[in-house]
Design a protein around this motif. Structure first.
Motif, PDB file in Angstrom:
ATOM      1  N   PRO A  21      56.592  19.398  74.345  1.00 52.20           N
ATOM      2  CA  PRO A  21      55.167  19.163  74.905  1.00 52.20           C
ATOM      3  C   PRO A  21      54.901  20.568  75.198  1.00 52.20           C
ATOM      4  N   ALA A  22      55.516  21.731  75.710  1.00 44.65           N
ATOM      5  CA  ALA A  22      55.188  22.762  76.255  1.00 44.65           C
ATOM      6  C   ALA A  22      54.846  23.467  75.130  1.00 44.65           C
ATOM      7  N   VAL A  23      55.793  23.421  74.096  1.00 47.76           N
ATOM      8  CA  VAL A  23      55.261  24.241  72.851  1.00 47.76           C
ATOM      9  C   VAL A  23      54.006  23.963  72.086  1.00 47.76           C
ATOM     10  N   GLY A  24      53.854  22.305  72.061  1.00 51.66           N
ATOM     11  CA  GLY A  24      52.665  21.873  71.554  1.00 51.66           C
ATOM     12  C   GLY A  24      51.271  22.295  72.418  1.00 51.66           C
ATOM     13  N   LEU A  25      51.442  22.277  73.771  1.00 55.02           N
ATOM     14  CA  LEU A  25      50.256  22.848  74.357  1.00 55.02           C
ATOM     15  C   LEU A  25      49.831  24.182  74.190  1.00 55.02           C
ATOM     16  N   LEU A  26      50.779  24.942  74.118  1.00 55.61           N
ATOM     17  CA  LEU A  26      50.757  26.566  73.985  1.00 55.61           C
ATOM     18  C   LEU A  26      50.218  26.471  72.640  1.00 55.61           C
ATOM     19  N   ARG A  27      50.621  25.904  71.716  1.00 55.53           N
ATOM     20  CA  ARG A  27      49.983  26.106  70.304  1.00 55.53           C
ATOM     21  C   ARG A  27      48.689  25.654  70.159  1.00 55.53           C
ATOM     22  N   ALA A  28      48.403  24.562  70.673  1.00 59.18           N
ATOM     23  CA  ALA A  28      47.092  24.009  70.808  1.00 59.18           C
ATOM     24  C   ALA A  28      46.077  24.947  71.512  1.00 59.18           C
ATOM     25  N   ALA A  29      46.416  25.636  72.290  1.00 59.00           N
ATOM     26  CA  ALA A  29      45.555  26.594  72.875  1.00 59.00           C
ATOM     27  C   ALA A  29      45.414  27.962  72.256  1.00 59.00           C
ATOM     28  N   GLY A  30      46.211  28.167  71.086  1.00 54.20           N
ATOM     29  CA  GLY A  30      45.805  29.198  70.295  1.00 54.20           C
ATOM     30  C   GLY A  30      47.137  30.267  70.524  1.00 54.20           C
ATOM     31  N   TYR A  31      48.274  29.831  71.050  1.00 48.99           N
ATOM     32  CA  TYR A  31      49.185  30.767  71.423  1.00 48.99           C
ATOM     33  C   TYR A  31      50.319  30.827  70.210  1.00 48.99           C
ATOM     34  N   THR A  32      50.864  31.942  69.757  1.00 46.95           N
ATOM     35  CA  THR A  32      52.118  31.723  68.943  1.00 46.95           C
ATOM     36  C   THR A  32      53.201  31.647  70.068  1.00 46.95           C
ATOM     37  N   VAL A  33      54.094  31.115  69.740  1.00 46.37           N
ATOM     38  CA  VAL A  33      55.225  30.808  70.453  1.00 46.37           C
ATOM     39  C   VAL A  33      56.695  31.007  70.017  1.00 46.37           C
ATOM     40  N   GLU A  34      57.390  31.647  70.858  1.00 44.94           N
ATOM     41  CA  GLU A  34      58.990  31.853  70.386  1.00 44.94           C
ATOM     42  C   GLU A  34      59.502  31.313  71.874  1.00 44.94           C
ATOM     43  N   GLY A  35      60.808  31.013  71.452  1.00 36.57           N
ATOM     44  CA  GLY A  35      61.874  30.674  72.597  1.00 36.57           C
ATOM     45  C   GLY A  35      63.386  30.719  72.270  1.00 36.57           C
ATOM     46  N   SER A  36      64.171  30.730  73.200  1.00 36.69           N
ATOM     47  CA  SER A  36      65.208  30.694  73.297  1.00 36.69           C
ATOM     48  C   SER A  36      65.944  30.063  74.523  1.00 36.69           C
ATOM     49  N   GLN A  37      67.321  29.690  74.224  1.00 38.45           N
ATOM     50  CA  GLN A  37      68.106  29.017  75.320  1.00 38.45           C
ATOM     51  C   GLN A  37      69.065  30.261  75.634  1.00 38.45           C
ATOM     52  N   LEU A  38      69.102  30.486  77.013  1.00 40.68           N
ATOM     53  CA  LEU A  38      70.186  31.263  77.606  1.00 40.68           C
ATOM     54  C   LEU A  38      71.256  30.372  78.347  1.00 40.68           C
ATOM     55  N   SER A  39      72.388  30.794  77.865  1.00 40.10           N
ATOM     56  CA  SER A  39      73.729  30.275  78.450  1.00 40.10           C
ATOM     57  C   SER A  39      74.594  31.334  78.898  1.00 40.10           C
ATOM     58  N   ALA A  40      74.601  31.505  80.160  1.00 44.00           N
ATOM     59  CA  ALA A  40      75.417  32.681  80.498  1.00 44.00           C
ATOM     60  C   ALA A  40      76.516  32.268  81.312  1.00 44.00           C
ATOM     61  N   ALA A  41      77.668  33.133  81.115  1.00 45.24           N
ATOM     62  CA  ALA A  41      78.842  32.721  81.944  1.00 45.24           C
ATOM     63  C   ALA A  41      79.512  33.767  82.832  1.00 45.24           C
ATOM     64  N   ARG A  42      79.638  33.700  83.813  1.00 41.39           N
ATOM     65  CA  ARG A  42      79.848  34.711  84.968  1.00 41.39           C
ATOM     66  C   ARG A  42      81.424  34.957  85.123  1.00 41.39           C
ATOM     67  N   LEU A  43      81.909  36.074  85.535  1.00 43.84           N
ATOM     68  CA  LEU A  43      83.150  36.530  85.985  1.00 43.84           C
ATOM     69  C   LEU A  43      83.627  35.779  87.071  1.00 43.84           C
ATOM     70  N   ALA A  44      84.504  34.795  87.365  1.00 43.49           N
ATOM     71  CA  ALA A  44      84.953  34.554  88.620  1.00 43.49           C
ATOM     72  C   ALA A  44      86.598  34.493  88.786  1.00 43.49           C
ATOM     73  N   ASP A  45      86.980  34.800  90.007  1.00 41.84           N
ATOM     74  CA  ASP A  45      88.319  35.042  90.352  1.00 41.84           C
ATOM     75  C   ASP A  45      89.056  33.903  90.497  1.00 41.84           C
ATOM     76  N   LEU A  46      90.506  33.744  90.043  1.00 44.59           N
ATOM     77  CA  LEU A  46      91.343  32.862  90.031  1.00 44.59           C
ATOM     78  C   LEU A  46      92.292  33.076  91.093  1.00 44.59           C
ATOM     79  N   PRO A  47      93.261  32.195  91.708  1.00 42.41           N
ATOM     80  CA  PRO A  47      94.174  32.850  92.434  1.00 42.41           C
ATOM     81  C   PRO A  47      95.052  33.181  91.678  1.00 42.41           C
ATOM     82  N   GLY A  48      95.993  34.085  92.370  1.00 42.76           N
ATOM     83  CA  GLY A  48      96.950  34.868  91.449  1.00 42.76           C
ATOM     84  C   GLY A  48      96.392  36.067  90.562  1.00 42.76           C
ATOM     85  N   GLY A  49      95.162  36.446  90.681  1.00 44.08           N
ATOM     86  CA  GLY A  49      94.740  37.586  90.142  1.00 44.08           C
ATOM     87  C   GLY A  49      93.909  37.287  88.952  1.00 44.08           C
ATOM     88  N   SER A  50      94.066  36.048  88.423  1.00 38.04           N
ATOM     89  CA  SER A  50      93.493  35.755  87.046  1.00 38.04           C
ATOM     90  C   SER A  50      91.838  35.551  87.113  1.00 38.04           C
TER      91      SER A  50
END
Length: 424
Positions: free
Chosen positions: A378-407
């Motif tokens: 719906p958001a893409v459709g609304l933007l295009r109907a208003a005359g905008y060109t639309v691009e998009g991407s999904q961002l999936s990040a994974a962050r470093l996290a410490d585990l017991p024992g130094g892993s």
């Protein structure tokens, strides 16, 4: 072969001092003198010299080129320092050889009259161009000098600064018997008629006291300090932030993780393209991190947030990062009515009605983040109907996290879809 004599460009002192001693001999030998009517009347033009009164510049450039080609000594009279937002640029673009004799510029004279340092000031012009970038510079930075023009002067800029904590100094007729310097609020400036030419100085007014932030919240790291007169400690009044951008969440006070994660913020800010002279709306601002980073890059920012407690956090974060963010407390889309027209908008919260209200204002760029996939189409459709060109991407990040024992493991953050609409 006739030798090409340079055009002598002489500045007449905006502070009212006598002309430079170099003017008398070149003027006495001149066969052509070009200048505004007030400049021609202020100096002893030789009886045998031709004169051109400046109006449209093209006829004067034609006469100057002909005189130079014929070896006729020529003089151009200008205000203050003619290489500072002055006629030197146009004369150079026309290929004319130049000798420049500057005087005190109107900006230097205005700051001197006000008794203010101006090494930290940004200098912009509203003369002969869209005044909105100059207005947005005044909204964004603590110390700005504006070279004004009829229809783009203190009254118009004052009207545009309503809602921002600014005080204005207006310098009229510098260096003349009619010289006057007045200190006014934006509202007072908008209600008055001003004499041309004048210079406007926009100064950040002291911010009102705000509620203290949550003492349990992390303290943002120090930002470059702003000294009296608008000077940052890193000597850059409108440069990229010394501490960088896409800052970690620990640099902002926030609650319940209501903050755009740094990986997402990096792309969002890049898509918004903030810079000096642009106005960005941050709608559903939360902690204000997106708007604050746009402000760190020189943009003027309006943050719209319905939660008063979040509003206090936005103010505290803006203060910690030494930037100006105008806060509008209210629920979008109703709170968007009456706001100045944006160049770019970030929609961090709200439904389709908020996005529809944003695109109805037709900013150049609209950026939004969505966690729910069923809202993407719906958001893409609304933007295009208003005359905008639309691009998009999904961002999936994974962050470093410490585990017991130094892993070390990778801890996934929630995926987010970033949509960007751009007007062709």
């Amino acid at each position: 072969m006739t030798r090409m004599e340079p055009v002598t460009v002489v500045g007449l002192d905006a502070a009212g001092a006598p002309p430079h001693p170099a003017l008398a001999p070149v003027l006495a030998a001149a066969g052509l003198v070009v200048g505004a009517a007030r400049h021609l009347a202020a100096v002893p033009v030789p009886a045998g010299a031709d004169t051109v009164t400046l109006g449209p510049l093209a006829p004067a450039l034609h006469r100057l080129a002909g005189a130079v080609a014929a070896g006729v000594p020529t003089v151009v009279l200008a205000s203050g320092d003619p290489g500072f937002f002055g006629i030197v640029r146009r004369l150079r673009a026309a290929g004319l050889p130049l000798r420049v004799v500057p005087a005190v510029s109107s900006v230097a004279a205005a700051f001197a009259r006000a008794g203010l340092p101006w090494d930290g000031a940004a200098v912009v012009t509203a003369h002969g161009r869209d005044p909105r970038p100059a207005l947005n510079a005044c909204r964004a930075l603590p110390l700005v000098a504006v070279l004004t023009a009829p229809g783009a002067g203190a009254a118009e800029l004052g009207a545009g600064l309503a809602g921002w904590s600014r005080r204005l100094l207006v310098a009229e007729h510098l260096g003349t018997p009619a010289e006057r310097i007045r200190a006014v609020t934006p509202e007072q400036a908008a209600a008055q008629t001003w004499s041309d030419p004048h210079v406007l100085l926009s100064l950040a007014a002291p911010a009102p006291a705000e509620s203290a932030p949550d003492p349990a919240a992390p303290d943002p790291a120090p930002a470059p300090r702003v000294a009296a007169g608008g000077m940052r400690s890193d000597n850059q009044p409108a440069a990229a932030p010394a501490g960088g951008w896409a800052l970690p969440e620990t640099r902002y006070a926030h609650r319940d993780s209501m903050i755009t994660k740094s990986e997402v913020r990096a792309l969002v800010v890049a898509r918004l393209r903030p810079r000096l002279g642009r106005l960005v709306w941050d709608v559903g601002a939360g902690s204000g991190s997106v708007g604050i980073e746009c402000a760190l890059l020189g943009a003027a920012v309006v943050a719209v947030e319905q939660d008063p407690q979040a509003g206090a956090t936005i103010r505290a974060n803006a203060t910690a990062h030494a930037v100006t963010v105008r806060l509008v407390t209210g629920r979008a889309p109703q709170a968007l009515a009456g706001l100045p027209e944006p160049d770019a908008v970030f929609v961090g919260g709200g439904g389709a009605d908020v996005l529809a209200a944003v695109v109805a204002r037709q900013p150049e760029r609209v950026v939004l983040t969505l966690a729910a996939l069923d809202r993407v189409a719906p958001a893409v459709g609304l933007l295009r109907a208003a005359g905008y060109t639309v691009e998009g991407s999904q961002l999936s990040a994974a962050r470093l996290a410490d585990l017991p024992g130094g892993s070390i493991r990778l801890a996934a953050t929630n995926p987010v879809v970033v949509l960007t609409g751009e007007r062709p």
